[in-house]
Design a protein around this motif. Structure first.
Motif, mmCIF file in Angstrom:
data_model
loop_
_atom_site.group_PDB
_atom_site.id
_atom_site.type_symbol
_atom_site.label_atom_id
_atom_site.label_comp_id
_atom_site.label_asym_id
_atom_site.label_seq_id
_atom_site.Cartn_x
_atom_site.Cartn_y
_atom_site.Cartn_z
ATOM 1 N N MET A 1 0.845 -1.194 0.000
ATOM 2 C CA MET A 1 0.000 0.000 0.000
ATOM 3 C C MET A 1 0.883 1.248 0.000
ATOM 4 S SD MET A 1 -3.039 1.048 2.670
ATOM 5 C CE MET A 1 -3.984 -0.411 2.226
ATOM 6 N N GLU A 2 0.539 2.216 -0.838
ATOM 7 C CA GLU A 2 1.345 3.433 -0.951
ATOM 8 C C GLU A 2 1.311 4.221 0.354
ATOM 9 O OE1 GLU A 2 1.655 7.433 -3.769
ATOM 10 O OE2 GLU A 2 0.172 5.874 -4.192
ATOM 11 N N ARG A 3 2.474 4.709 0.737
ATOM 12 C CA ARG A 3 2.561 5.473 1.981
ATOM 13 C C ARG A 3 1.956 6.858 1.794
ATOM 14 N NH1 ARG A 3 8.034 5.368 5.152
ATOM 15 N NH2 ARG A 3 8.909 6.210 3.226
ATOM 16 N N LEU A 4 1.303 7.337 2.840
ATOM 17 C CA LEU A 4 0.695 8.656 2.832
ATOM 18 C C LEU A 4 1.759 9.734 3.023
ATOM 19 C CD1 LEU A 4 -2.162 7.774 5.347
ATOM 20 C CD2 LEU A 4 -2.452 8.041 2.878
ATOM 21 N N LYS A 5 1.574 10.868 2.376
ATOM 22 C CA LYS A 5 2.432 12.032 2.610
ATOM 23 C C LYS A 5 1.721 12.902 3.641
ATOM 24 C CE LYS A 5 4.412 11.978 -2.038
ATOM 25 N NZ LYS A 5 4.530 12.707 -3.334
ATOM 26 N N VAL A 6 2.204 12.827 4.879
ATOM 27 C CA VAL A 6 1.519 13.462 6.006
ATOM 28 C C VAL A 6 2.390 14.575 6.589
ATOM 29 C CG1 VAL A 6 0.545 13.131 8.310
ATOM 30 C CG2 VAL A 6 0.269 11.353 6.563
ATOM 31 N N GLY A 7 1.807 15.743 6.737
ATOM 32 C CA GLY A 7 2.473 16.850 7.416
ATOM 33 C C GLY A 7 1.834 17.077 8.766
ATOM 34 N N ILE A 8 2.644 17.240 9.795
ATOM 35 C CA ILE A 8 2.115 17.458 11.146
ATOM 36 C C ILE A 8 2.616 18.809 11.658
ATOM 37 C CG2 ILE A 8 1.964 16.588 13.504
ATOM 38 C CD1 ILE A 8 2.492 13.801 12.450
ATOM 39 N N ILE A 9 1.697 19.713 11.892
ATOM 40 C CA ILE A 9 2.013 21.037 12.418
ATOM 41 C C ILE A 9 1.814 21.003 13.928
ATOM 42 C CG2 ILE A 9 1.499 23.502 12.319
ATOM 43 C CD1 ILE A 9 0.203 22.972 9.562
ATOM 44 N N GLY A 10 2.913 21.132 14.670
ATOM 45 C CA GLY A 10 2.879 20.993 16.121
ATOM 46 C C GLY A 10 3.366 19.615 16.495
ATOM 47 N N ASN A 11 4.551 19.553 17.077
ATOM 48 C CA ASN A 11 5.181 18.259 17.373
ATOM 49 C C ASN A 11 5.399 18.057 18.861
ATOM 50 O OD1 ASN A 11 7.326 18.881 14.520
ATOM 51 N ND2 ASN A 11 5.251 18.104 14.538
ATOM 52 N N ALA B 1 3.497 12.280 19.413
ATOM 53 C CA ALA B 1 3.075 10.883 19.583
ATOM 54 C C ALA B 1 2.502 10.326 18.288
ATOM 55 C CB ALA B 1 2.042 10.777 20.702
ATOM 56 N N ILE B 2 1.711 11.134 17.587
ATOM 57 C CA ILE B 2 1.139 10.685 16.315
ATOM 58 C C ILE B 2 2.253 10.467 15.291
ATOM 59 C CG2 ILE B 2 -0.307 11.386 14.369
ATOM 60 C CD1 ILE B 2 -2.092 12.843 16.413
ATOM 61 N N ALA B 3 3.215 11.392 15.246
ATOM 62 C CA ALA B 3 4.329 11.252 14.307
ATOM 63 C C ALA B 3 5.104 9.963 14.559
ATOM 64 C CB ALA B 3 5.255 12.464 14.426
ATOM 65 N N LYS B 4 5.410 9.692 15.805
ATOM 66 C CA LYS B 4 6.174 8.486 16.139
ATOM 67 C C LYS B 4 5.376 7.220 15.815
ATOM 68 C CE LYS B 4 8.801 10.877 19.735
ATOM 69 N NZ LYS B 4 8.968 11.111 21.185
ATOM 70 N N ALA B 5 4.065 7.269 16.041
ATOM 71 C CA ALA B 5 3.228 6.107 15.731
ATOM 72 C C ALA B 5 3.202 5.840 14.228
ATOM 73 C CB ALA B 5 1.810 6.329 16.256
ATOM 74 N N LEU B 6 3.112 6.907 13.439
ATOM 75 C CA LEU B 6 3.092 6.741 11.988
ATOM 76 C C LEU B 6 4.417 6.193 11.481
ATOM 77 C CD1 LEU B 6 1.211 9.994 10.939
ATOM 78 C CD2 LEU B 6 0.362 7.661 10.775
ATOM 79 N N LEU B 7 5.508 6.661 12.061
ATOM 80 C CA LEU B 7 6.818 6.133 11.683
ATOM 81 C C LEU B 7 6.925 4.655 12.029
ATOM 82 C CD1 LEU B 7 9.232 9.025 12.742
ATOM 83 C CD2 LEU B 7 8.733 8.266 10.413
ATOM 84 N N GLN B 8 6.460 4.300 13.232
ATOM 85 C CA GLN B 8 6.533 2.911 13.673
ATOM 86 C C GLN B 8 5.677 2.005 12.793
ATOM 87 O OE1 GLN B 8 6.312 2.313 17.932
ATOM 88 N NE2 GLN B 8 5.353 0.320 17.699
ATOM 89 N N GLY C 1 4.971 2.605 9.717
ATOM 90 C CA GLY C 1 5.504 2.613 8.361
ATOM 91 C C GLY C 1 4.500 2.963 7.288
ATOM 92 N N ILE C 2 3.491 3.766 7.642
ATOM 93 C CA ILE C 2 2.431 4.060 6.674
ATOM 94 C C ILE C 2 2.494 5.482 6.129
ATOM 95 C CG2 ILE C 2 0.875 2.362 7.700
ATOM 96 C CD1 ILE C 2 -0.650 4.640 8.994
ATOM 97 N N ALA D 1 -7.895 6.914 4.841
ATOM 98 C CA ALA D 1 -6.589 7.380 5.314
ATOM 99 C C ALA D 1 -6.659 7.829 6.772
ATOM 100 C CB ALA D 1 -6.092 8.523 4.426
ATOM 101 N N CYS D 2 -7.732 8.518 7.124
ATOM 102 C CA CYS D 2 -7.893 8.989 8.512
ATOM 103 C C CYS D 2 -8.004 7.813 9.479
ATOM 104 C CB CYS D 2 -9.126 9.876 8.626
ATOM 105 S SG CYS D 2 -8.939 11.494 7.847
ATOM 106 N N MET D 3 -8.745 6.792 9.085
ATOM 107 C CA MET D 3 -8.889 5.623 9.951
ATOM 108 C C MET D 3 -7.557 4.897 10.105
ATOM 109 S SD MET D 3 -11.992 5.897 10.918
ATOM 110 C CE MET D 3 -12.289 4.364 11.795
ATOM 111 N N ARG D 4 -6.757 4.843 9.042
ATOM 112 C CA ARG D 4 -5.432 4.226 9.129
ATOM 113 C C ARG D 4 -4.522 5.022 10.055
ATOM 114 N NH1 ARG D 4 -3.120 4.137 3.387
ATOM 115 N NH2 ARG D 4 -1.313 3.225 4.438
ATOM 116 N N ILE D 5 -4.574 6.354 9.929
ATOM 117 C CA ILE D 5 -3.737 7.204 10.776
ATOM 118 C C ILE D 5 -4.122 7.028 12.241
ATOM 119 C CG2 ILE D 5 -3.226 9.605 11.391
ATOM 120 C CD1 ILE D 5 -3.453 10.233 8.345
ATOM 121 N N ALA D 6 -5.420 7.141 12.543
ATOM 122 C CA ALA D 6 -5.876 6.998 13.929
ATOM 123 C C ALA D 6 -5.598 5.606 14.464
ATOM 124 C CB ALA D 6 -7.365 7.319 14.036
#
Length: 265
Positions: A1-11, A17-24, A26-27, A137-142
């Protein structure tokens, strides 16, 4: 599955936590922005982008800054009607975001503090007409940082009462129960661990979808210890206090949403 291009404003706590989860998971390919660039660099080296660049390079933009910093000027900088947006800003309804961003794909997340442990409970509400691919995509991110529940936005204040704020009530319950255990002779740390593990046991009993009301009578033996404890809770207004706590948090959420609607007219 193609990885999402996600920008997170506020880290900070939640955005980080969301950024680290997405990295872990691999989506996602991440673009990060924070007022303190060191936060972004500590999460993913080379992922920092200036605000406008982050939006331009992302398919999905997550707004993870505190509501008081979401000004009209900020929203004007990030507004692109061809982008998709997720906001985790408490008290800022889709109506406000839609008016400012003008994007077809808008979504609100309401996660709780356990995102950092990948155990968050997150409410999700979509703008009417959002694309199915964006919804997925939102359900995958959450799902990368816990459990996700799609709700209507009108139910968000109630969700805060029974989840977002309830996590603090649950921790207070653990603490108070552990202190009661101390009074009965068990050291605090051990009592705390026992109570926390017992809450896990209670959750496991619900895993088959059975109602708590059907399970409780099976735990309460006639004239036994549990029914004695349940009677004491009833006498002290346990249920009434919980109803009032949930209502107070829900009412406060509605107040904050009404204030944010006044911010951008």
């Amino acid at each position: 599955m193609e990885r999402l291009k996600v920008g997170i404003i506020g880290n900070g706590n939640m955005g980080g936590a969301i950024a680290k989860a997405l990295l872990q998971a691999g989506i996602a390919e991440l673009r990060l922005n924070d007022i303190d660039r060191k936060r972004s660099d500590s999460i993913a080296s080379g992922a920092y982008r200036p605000l406008g660049t982050l939006v331009d390079e992302s398919d999905v933009v997550i707004i993870a800054i505190k509501p008081q910093f979401i000004t009209r000027e900020f929203l004007e900088i990030i507004a692109r009607n061809d982008k998709s947006y997720i906001s985790i800003a408490a008290g800022m309804p889709l109506e406000v975001l839609d008016r400012a961003l003008g994007a077809r794909n808008l979504c609100r997340f309401m996660p709780n503090l356990a995102a950092g442990k990948l155990k968050a409970v997150t409410a999700i509400a979509f703008k009417d007409g959002a694309d199915e691919s964006f919804r997925d995509a939102c359900m995958r991110i959450a799902g990368s940082f816990g459990n996700a529940f799609e709700l209507s936005e009108s139910q968000f204040s109630a969700f805060i009462g029974i989840s977002g704020s309830l996590i603090a009530y649950a921790l207070e319950f653990v603490h108070d129960s552990a202190m009661a255990g101390v009074r009965e002779g068990i050291p605090y740390d051990k009592a705390k661990d026992i109570v926390a593990a017992t809450l896990g046991s209670a959750s496991a009993l619900l895993s088959d979808g059975e109602s708590p009301a059907a399970i409780i009578p099976r735990i309460c033996s006639a004239s036994g210890t549990t029914i004695a404890g349940m009677a004491a809770l009833g006498d002290k207004g346990f249920s009434s206090a919980l109803f009032e706590a949930v209502k107070a948090a829900s009412d406060r959420s509605k107040e904050l949403e009404n204030k944010s609607k006044e911010m951008i007219r």
